[in-house]
Write an enzyme that holds these catalytic residues in place. Structure first.
Site, PDB file in Angstrom:
ATOM      1  CB  SER A 108      -0.966  -0.027   1.265  1.00 54.13           C
ATOM      2  OG  SER A 108      -1.424   1.398   1.322  1.00 54.13           O
ATOM      3  CB  SER A 109       0.531   4.699  -1.388  1.00 56.65           C
ATOM      4  OG  SER A 109      -0.617   4.803  -1.142  1.00 56.65           O
ATOM      5  CB  CYS A 110      -0.296   4.042   4.046  1.00 58.09           C
ATOM      6  SG  CYS A 110      -0.734   2.323   4.472  1.00 58.09           S
ATOM      7  CE1 TYR A 137      -3.701  -2.890   5.151  1.00 60.10           C
ATOM      8  CE2 TYR A 137      -2.889  -1.032   4.364  1.00 60.10           C
ATOM      9  CZ  TYR A 137      -3.590  -2.227   4.182  1.00 60.10           C
ATOM     10  OH  TYR A 137      -3.806  -2.573   2.985  1.00 60.10           O
ATOM     11  CE  LYS A 141      -1.145  -4.827   2.912  1.00 56.13           C
ATOM     12  NZ  LYS A 141      -1.313  -5.981   2.263  1.00 56.13           N
ATOM     13  CG  HIS A 180     -10.113   2.957   1.479  1.00 51.55           C
ATOM     14  ND1 HIS A 180     -10.360   1.578   1.444  1.00 51.55           N
ATOM     15  CD2 HIS A 180      -9.322   3.351   2.071  1.00 51.55           C
ATOM     16  CE1 HIS A 180      -9.437   1.110   1.886  1.00 51.55           C
ATOM     17  NE2 HIS A 180      -8.774   1.723   2.251  1.00 51.55           N
TER      18      HIS A 180
HETATM   19  O1  GFB Z   1      -9.604   6.976   2.073  1.00 56.49           O
HETATM   20  P1  GFB Z   1      -9.172   7.358   3.413  1.00 56.49           P
HETATM   21  O2  GFB Z   1     -10.348   6.714   4.542  1.00 56.49           O
HETATM   22  O3  GFB Z   1      -7.816   6.942   3.601  1.00 56.49           O
HETATM   23  O4  GFB Z   1      -9.421   8.990   3.545  1.00 56.49           O
HETATM   24  P2  GFB Z   1      -6.334   7.602   3.799  1.00 56.49           P
HETATM   25  C1  GFB Z   1      -8.942   9.542   2.819  1.00 56.49           C
HETATM   26  C2  GFB Z   1      -9.170  11.150   3.022  1.00 56.49           C
HETATM   27  O5  GFB Z   1     -10.663  11.416   2.902  1.00 56.49           O
HETATM   28  C3  GFB Z   1      -9.018  11.733   4.470  1.00 56.49           C
HETATM   29  C4  GFB Z   1     -11.219  11.908   3.987  1.00 56.49           C
HETATM   30  O6  GFB Z   1      -8.280  13.045   4.434  1.00 56.49           O
HETATM   31  C5  GFB Z   1     -10.560  11.676   5.156  1.00 56.49           C
HETATM   32  O7  GFB Z   1     -10.588  12.483   6.218  1.00 56.49           O
HETATM   33  N1  GFB Z   1     -12.650  11.788   4.009  1.00 56.49           N
HETATM   34  C6  GFB Z   1     -13.375  12.717   3.796  1.00 56.49           C
HETATM   35  C7  GFB Z   1     -13.251  10.480   4.330  1.00 56.49           C
HETATM   36  N2  GFB Z   1     -14.718  12.093   4.033  1.00 56.49           N
HETATM   37  C8  GFB Z   1     -14.493  10.755   4.250  1.00 56.49           C
HETATM   38  C9  GFB Z   1     -15.321   9.887   4.447  1.00 56.49           C
HETATM   39  O8  GFB Z   1     -16.781   9.932   4.347  1.00 56.49           O
HETATM   40  N3  GFB Z   1     -14.841   8.447   4.488  1.00 56.49           N
HETATM   41  C10 GFB Z   1     -13.552   8.298   4.638  1.00 56.49           C
HETATM   42  N4  GFB Z   1     -13.073   7.168   4.935  1.00 56.49           N
HETATM   43  N5  GFB Z   1     -12.454   9.351   4.446  1.00 56.49           N
HETATM   44  C11 GFB Z   1      -6.005   4.869   4.030  1.00 56.49           C
HETATM   45  C12 GFB Z   1      -5.547   4.123   5.142  1.00 56.49           C
HETATM   46  O9  GFB Z   1      -5.397   6.273   4.395  1.00 56.49           O
HETATM   47  O10 GFB Z   1      -5.336   4.880   2.726  1.00 56.49           O
HETATM   48  C13 GFB Z   1      -5.138   2.606   4.650  1.00 56.49           C
HETATM   49  O11 GFB Z   1      -5.970   4.130   6.407  1.00 56.49           O
HETATM   50  C14 GFB Z   1      -4.831   2.718   3.267  1.00 56.49           C
HETATM   51  O12 GFB Z   1      -4.090   2.210   5.479  1.00 56.49           O
HETATM   52  C15 GFB Z   1      -5.556   3.133   2.331  1.00 56.49           C
HETATM   53  O13 GFB Z   1      -3.455   2.618   2.975  1.00 56.49           O
HETATM   54  C16 GFB Z   1      -5.138   3.050   0.999  1.00 56.49           C
HETATM   55  O14 GFB Z   1      -6.054   7.656   2.199  1.00 56.49           O
HETATM   56  O15 GFB Z   1      -6.199   8.581   4.493  1.00 56.49           O
END
Ligand code: GFB
Length: 311
Positions: A108-110, A137, A141, A180
């Site tokens: 993952s890119s994280c 996570y 990875k 996500h």
């Molecule tokens: O996709 P996401 O949950 O994960 O959130 P990450 C990306 C951005 O979208 C964050 C915002 O800045 C969130 O605060 N966001 C806005 C939301 N509204 C929402 C919503 O309703 N739901 C969610 N989920 N986010 C993940 C990692 O990070 O990326 C994992 O936690 C994994 O480990 C994945 O690597 C690819 O991009 O921040």
């Protein structure tokens, strides 16, 4: 890789594994091996060892993982760390012990530092502190990458690791607590439109930037890597472009047809400020993404309507 090679796709029910199966089938690979959770618990070391001893798949893809969005990662670090370590350790070890010719591990890119220079090249791995919301996570990875590299160095195994950017597409998770951002906003926009809500709440400040790749593009990259990439050095998979969460929310509202207002819940975390991958290495191998973001979102919305939405 021959069309008749037995290929075990661990995690074939997930978004990535199911896309990979579709792609392998479309390229006429005929000997695809899968087990669902009821048949094989990948976190059970003995069960995985027995399965591999019986089936001895020469090609293995580790697409099985406990995944989730920013909230799930932040709330359940123990589960994200333990479950992912168990699954990947069991599968990677059993693949080696049963003489797998090639293994592809999906990261993952994280895994990259929170403040890595953008676009993030593969060399940024372990060059700085991680983003706290998904550190558990990411550590799991990174351990998977290092295990593949250790098997390569110590035993000459052809175990490779690909690092996809943020993914979306059919079979994504639309649960608002664990999904996500892209799937979450698609569902929120759809429900806001259906209920005629005046506004849709987006988490965080809207300023973070993310790169979104359709999972079918990732699947094509995986097949290419299985066929053409034999280095233990990690390789990024992304589309090479990012957008802000604000822009993403607007785009999703347009596709779904929700014309209310956007509101921001700044009590929710932003996560890493920017995560754009440098995909030069993969492009040199001849891969490029085929699905533009708007088209991919529209297609995923249709999938959501057909498979998930109520009424
Ligand atoms: O996709 P996401 O949950 O994960 O959130 P990450 C990306 C951005 O979208 C964050 C915002 O800045 C969130 O605060 N966001 C806005 C939301 N509204 C929402 C919503 O309703 N739901 C969610 N989920 N986010 C993940 C990692 O990070 O990326 C994992 O936690 C994994 O480990 C994945 O690597 C690819 O991009 O921040």
């Amino acid at each position: 890789m021959n069309k008749s090679d037995k290929i075990f796709v661990a995690g074939h029910r997930g978004m990535v594994g199911s896309a990979l199966l579709r792609r392998l089938k479309s390229e006429e690979f005929k000997n695809l091996l899968t087990r669902d959770r009821a048949q094989l618990d990948l976190s059970d070391e003995n069960a995985v060892a027995n399965f591999f001893a019986q089936e001895t798949p020469p090609i293995v893809v580790v697409a099985a993982a406990k995944v989730g969005g920013i909230k799930a990662n932040n709330d359940y670090p123990v589960e994200f760390l333990l479950e992912n370590l168990r699954i990947q350790n069991n599968v990677i070890r059993a693949a080696y012990e049963n003489c797998a010719r090639k293994l592809l591990f999906l990261g993952s890119s994280c895994i990259y530092p929170k403040f890595a220079p953008q676009p993030i090249s593969e060399s940024a791995l372990l060059s700085g502190p991680l983003e706290p919301t998904n550190e558990a996570y990411a550590i799991a990875k990174i351990a998977g990458i290092k295990l593949c590299q250790a098997y390569a160095r110590e035993h000459g195994a052809n175990f490779i690791s690909a690092m996809p950017t943020n993914l979306y597409g059919p079979n994504d998770n639309f649960d608002l607590e664990t999904s996500h951002v892209l799937a979450a906003l698609l569902r929120k926009a759809h429900e806001a439109k259906t209920r005629r809500d005046p506004k849709l709440v987006v988490w965080g400040t809207s300023k973070p930037r993310r790169e979104f790749l359709h999972v079918d593009d990732l699947a094509a990259a995986c097949v290419l890597l299985l066929e053409k990439y034999d280095s233990p050095e990690i390789i990024n998979v992304g589309c090479g472009e990012d957008i802000s969460i604000h822009e993403l929310a607007e785009l999703i509202c347009e596709v779904v047809g929700f014309d209310g207002e956007l509101a921001w819940d700044t009590t929710k975390p932003d996560g890493t400020p920017r995560k754009l991958l440098d995909v030069t290495k993969l492009r040199v191998l001849g891969w490029k993404p085929m699905i533009p973001l708007r088209e991919g979102i529209a297609q995923t919305y249709q999938w959501f309507l057909a498979n998930y939405a109520e009424g």
